[in-house]
Design an enzyme around this catalytic site. Structure first.
Site, short mmCIF file in Angstrom:
data_model
loop_
_atom_site.label_atom_id
_atom_site.label_comp_id
_atom_site.label_asym_id
_atom_site.label_seq_id
_atom_site.Cartn_x
_atom_site.Cartn_y
_atom_site.Cartn_z
CB SER A 67 -0.91 0.04 1.22
OG SER A 67 -1.90 0.74 1.28
CG HIS B 295 -5.60 -2.37 -0.09
ND1 HIS B 295 -4.73 -1.69 -1.33
CD2 HIS B 295 -4.91 -1.68 1.03
CE1 HIS B 295 -3.97 -1.02 -0.72
NE2 HIS B 295 -3.88 -0.80 0.80
CD GLU C 289 -6.17 -3.69 -4.23
OE1 GLU C 289 -5.40 -2.55 -3.69
OE2 GLU C 289 -5.33 -4.78 -4.52
#
Length: 253
Positions: free
Chosen positions: A95, A219, A189
């Protein structure tokens, strides 16, 4: 590492004792810690049989851009200064951590530092302007986020910085000279196109890119390794990539 606290994870068995995995955790630039990620990162450490360092970079809003980039670069630079060859290092992040891996490598290249053997990016944030089409097309499909939930932390991190700046949104960068990349992302996502756009741009700059798109996955789906065979298999493929990247880099050297 580079003036920041860091957590070391050392597997019981290591064939290559000089190799290092530098992990940069996620958390939308405003949360997370090496301790909180220890269980997950330990999975990579054990599966890849590699000595891992997870750095506690500074978080927004108290420390906005580029503090976290500086800390990630500082950790990489210190590994080099300690005598770890660049071709014995792999960077990984999820991320926001994937964003910081890319930004650290861009900064390292600008500083004239040698590139590592490879980099692993799980659901990376690459466009803080949130211009990727999947921000709209996956809204309501993503089980974790809506765009508004990301906009606030991103704005706190940017603190007025142009979201198209390369170190903030690496999807706009030139990746010439980058090491091999492994990118994993799920189809459920908002950040799907952040990953696919990154892969296309890196490939256009002659970077070896492996893009794995997991159907129906959310995610950073890899974090569900305890209950999901899909997640566990993804971690196994990351471990294989790390080993192959280190071996290929050593042969090139």
């Amino acid at each position: 590492m580079g003036g920041r606290a860091a957590l070391e994870l050392i597997p019981e068995h290591m064939e290559n004792k000089s190799a290092r995995l530098l992990y940069i955790h996620g958390g939308a630039f405003v949360m997370g810690s090496p301790t909180g990620y220890a269980g997950f990162v330990a999975q990579l450490t054990n599966r890849a049989s590699i000595h891992t360092v997870s750095v506690d970079y500074r978080l927004a809003p108290e420390h906005p851009f580029p503090a976290a980039v500086d800390d990630a670069l500082g950790a990489y630079r210190e590994l080099l200064d300690q005598g770890t060859p660049a071709d014995s290092i792999v960077l990984a992040g999820d991320s926001a951590g994937g964003n910081l891996v890319l930004a650290a490598l861009l900064s390292a290249r600008q500083a004239g530092l040698a590139m590592p053997a490879g980099a692993v990016l799980m659901s990376p944030v690459t466009d803080l302007s949130m211009a990727s089409e999947s921000m709209a097309s996956k809204n309501g499909i993503d089980p974790l986020f809506v765009p508004e939930a990301l906009a606030g932390p991103f704005a706190e991190y940017l603190a007025g910085t142009d979201p198209r700046a390369e170190l903030a949104s690496p999807v706009h960068a030139d990746f010439s000279g980058f090491p091999d990349l492994l990118i994993q992302v799920g189809t459920h996502e908002l950040l799907l196109d952040d990953a696919t756009r990154l892969a296309a741009r890196a490939a256009a700059h002659d970077v070896n890119v492996t893009l794995e798109v997991e159907a129906g996955a959310p995610h950073v789906f890899q974090i569900g390794y305890e209950t999901s065979q899909t997640a566990a298999s993804a971690l196994d493929r990351i471990a294989l990539f790390i080993g192959r990247a280190l071996e290929a880099s050593a042969h090139r050297a």
